[in-house]
Design a protein around this motif. Structure first.
Motif, PDB file in Angstrom:
ATOM      1  N   GLU A  16       0.839  -1.207   0.000  1.00 11.46           N
ATOM      2  CA  GLU A  16       0.000   0.000   0.000  1.00 11.46           C
ATOM      3  C   GLU A  16       0.869   1.250   0.000  1.00 11.46           C
ATOM      4  N   LEU A  17       1.817   1.307   0.903  1.00 11.65           N
ATOM      5  CA  LEU A  17       2.699   2.474   1.000  1.00 11.65           C
ATOM      6  C   LEU A  17       3.491   2.672  -0.285  1.00 11.65           C
ATOM      7  N   ALA A  18       4.006   1.587  -0.841  1.00 10.91           N
ATOM      8  CA  ALA A  18       4.789   1.671  -2.074  1.00 10.91           C
ATOM      9  C   ALA A  18       3.934   2.154  -3.242  1.00 10.91           C
ATOM     10  N   ALA A  19       2.701   1.674  -3.307  1.00  8.25           N
ATOM     11  CA  ALA A  19       1.812   2.095  -4.394  1.00  8.25           C
ATOM     12  C   ALA A  19       1.508   3.591  -4.285  1.00  8.25           C
ATOM     13  N   TRP A  20       1.223   4.037  -3.081  1.00  9.95           N
ATOM     14  CA  TRP A  20       0.962   5.468  -2.903  1.00  9.95           C
ATOM     15  C   TRP A  20       2.186   6.284  -3.284  1.00  9.95           C
ATOM     16  N   ALA A  21       3.357   5.837  -2.888  1.00  7.29           N
ATOM     17  CA  ALA A  21       4.601   6.536  -3.229  1.00  7.29           C
ATOM     18  C   ALA A  21       4.822   6.538  -4.738  1.00  7.29           C
ATOM     19  N   ALA A  22       4.415   5.478  -5.412  1.00  8.31           N
ATOM     20  CA  ALA A  22       4.602   5.387  -6.861  1.00  8.31           C
ATOM     21  C   ALA A  22       3.877   6.524  -7.584  1.00  8.31           C
ATOM     22  N   PHE A  23       2.717   6.907  -7.089  1.00  7.05           N
ATOM     23  CA  PHE A  23       1.999   8.028  -7.695  1.00  7.05           C
ATOM     24  C   PHE A  23       2.816   9.315  -7.572  1.00  7.05           C
ATOM     25  N   GLY A  24       3.475   9.486  -6.431  1.00 12.88           N
ATOM     26  CA  GLY A  24       4.329  10.658  -6.240  1.00 12.88           C
ATOM     27  C   GLY A  24       5.578  10.620  -7.105  1.00 12.88           C
ATOM     28  N   VAL A  25       6.172   9.449  -7.234  1.00 12.23           N
ATOM     29  CA  VAL A  25       7.363   9.302  -8.086  1.00 12.23           C
ATOM     30  C   VAL A  25       7.017   9.671  -9.525  1.00 12.23           C
ATOM     31  N   TRP A  26       5.884   9.172  -9.996  1.00  9.62           N
ATOM     32  CA  TRP A  26       5.464   9.492 -11.354  1.00  9.62           C
ATOM     33  C   TRP A  26       5.181  10.987 -11.496  1.00  9.62           C
ATOM     34  N   GLY A  27       4.506  11.570 -10.517  1.00  6.68           N
ATOM     35  CA  GLY A  27       4.221  13.005 -10.561  1.00  6.68           C
ATOM     36  C   GLY A  27       5.493  13.825 -10.623  1.00  6.68           C
ATOM     37  N   TRP A  28       6.500  13.419  -9.867  1.00  4.20           N
ATOM     38  CA  TRP A  28       7.783  14.125  -9.882  1.00  4.20           C
ATOM     39  C   TRP A  28       8.457  13.963 -11.244  1.00  4.20           C
ATOM     40  N   VAL A  30       7.070  13.419 -14.280  1.00  2.00           N
ATOM     41  CA  VAL A  30       6.428  14.093 -15.412  1.00  2.00           C
ATOM     42  C   VAL A  30       6.211  15.585 -15.173  1.00  2.00           C
ATOM     43  N   GLY A  31       6.220  16.003 -13.927  1.00  7.33           N
ATOM     44  CA  GLY A  31       5.966  17.403 -13.623  1.00  7.33           C
ATOM     45  C   GLY A  31       7.142  18.301 -13.996  1.00  7.33           C
ATOM     46  N   VAL A  32       6.823  19.551 -14.264  1.00 13.23           N
ATOM     47  CA  VAL A  32       7.837  20.547 -14.594  1.00 13.23           C
ATOM     48  C   VAL A  32       7.573  21.776 -13.734  1.00 13.23           C
ATOM     49  N   GLY A  33       8.654  22.355 -13.205  1.00 12.14           N
ATOM     50  CA  GLY A  33       8.521  23.552 -12.390  1.00 12.14           C
ATOM     51  C   GLY A  33       7.691  23.289 -11.149  1.00 12.14           C
ATOM     52  N   PRO A  34       6.815  24.233 -10.799  1.00 12.26           N
ATOM     53  CA  PRO A  34       6.000  24.049  -9.603  1.00 12.26           C
ATOM     54  C   PRO A  34       5.015  22.885  -9.720  1.00 12.26           C
ATOM     55  N   TRP A  35       4.638  22.511 -10.946  1.00 13.80           N
ATOM     56  CA  TRP A  35       3.722  21.384 -11.130  1.00 13.80           C
ATOM     57  C   TRP A  35       4.348  20.086 -10.664  1.00 13.80           C
ATOM     58  N   ARG A  36       5.675  20.021 -10.709  1.00 11.78           N
ATOM     59  CA  ARG A  36       6.366  18.831 -10.211  1.00 11.78           C
ATOM     60  C   ARG A  36       5.989  18.593  -8.755  1.00 11.78           C
ATOM     61  N   VAL A  38       3.365  19.901  -7.130  1.00 15.24           N
ATOM     62  CA  VAL A  38       1.912  19.685  -7.005  1.00 15.24           C
ATOM     63  C   VAL A  38       1.569  18.222  -7.287  1.00 15.24           C
ATOM     64  N   LEU A  39       2.080  17.693  -8.390  1.00 13.94           N
ATOM     65  CA  LEU A  39       1.787  16.300  -8.742  1.00 13.94           C
ATOM     66  C   LEU A  39       2.400  15.322  -7.754  1.00 13.94           C
ATOM     67  N   ALA A  40       3.627  15.594  -7.330  1.00 13.35           N
ATOM     68  CA  ALA A  40       4.324  14.671  -6.433  1.00 13.35           C
ATOM     69  C   ALA A  40       3.686  14.610  -5.051  1.00 13.35           C
ATOM     70  N   VAL A  41       3.048  15.682  -4.636  1.00 11.38           N
ATOM     71  CA  VAL A  41       2.445  15.719  -3.298  1.00 11.38           C
ATOM     72  C   VAL A  41       0.952  15.396  -3.346  1.00 11.38           C
TER      73      VAL A  41
END
Length: 114
Positions: A16-28, A30-36, A38-41
């Motif tokens: 569960e923890l790893a899956a939730w973290a995976a969403f943040g890793v992906w957000g980081w 693909v994100g650029v600038g401040p969106w990085r 926003v998506l990662a958090v």
């Protein structure tokens, strides 16, 4: 509580923890600038919020099987795919395989609470 169930429960929680973290890793990734940030958090927080409502054992709105099974496995496998898309394919494969094994073992032992 038998040792095998305890171990499976601990591994399931780690997945569960790893899956939730995976969403943040992906957000980081693909994100650029401040969106990085926003998506990662906020992407993992959104998934955690859905999990709290639909899958947490103490939730008043908790899904029952087969919906709970599909939701849990779906979150885990989407997280695995997102890791692969974030250039972490070994992590993604590991998460996906371990997730399938622990969720299936959880159901085989009758551990899922309705």
């Amino acid at each position: 509580m038998p040792l095998a169930k305890t171990v499976n429960d601990v591994v399931l929680f780690a997945v569960e923890l790893a899956a939730w973290a995976a969403f943040g890793v992906w957000g980081w990734h693909v994100g650029v600038g401040p969106w990085r940030w926003v998506l990662a958090v906020f992407l993992p927080l959104a998934v955690i919020g859905l999990w709290a409502v639909l899958a947490a054992p103490t939730s008043g709105n908790r899904l029952t099987d087969p919906g709970l099974f599909a939701f849990q496995l779906g979150v885990f496998l989407v997280g695995a795919v997102l890791l692969a898309l974030a250039d972490r394919p070994a992590w993604g494969w590991t998460l996906g395989v371990v997730a399938v094994v622990v969720v299936v073992l959880d159901r085989a032992r009758g551990s899922a609470r309705a």
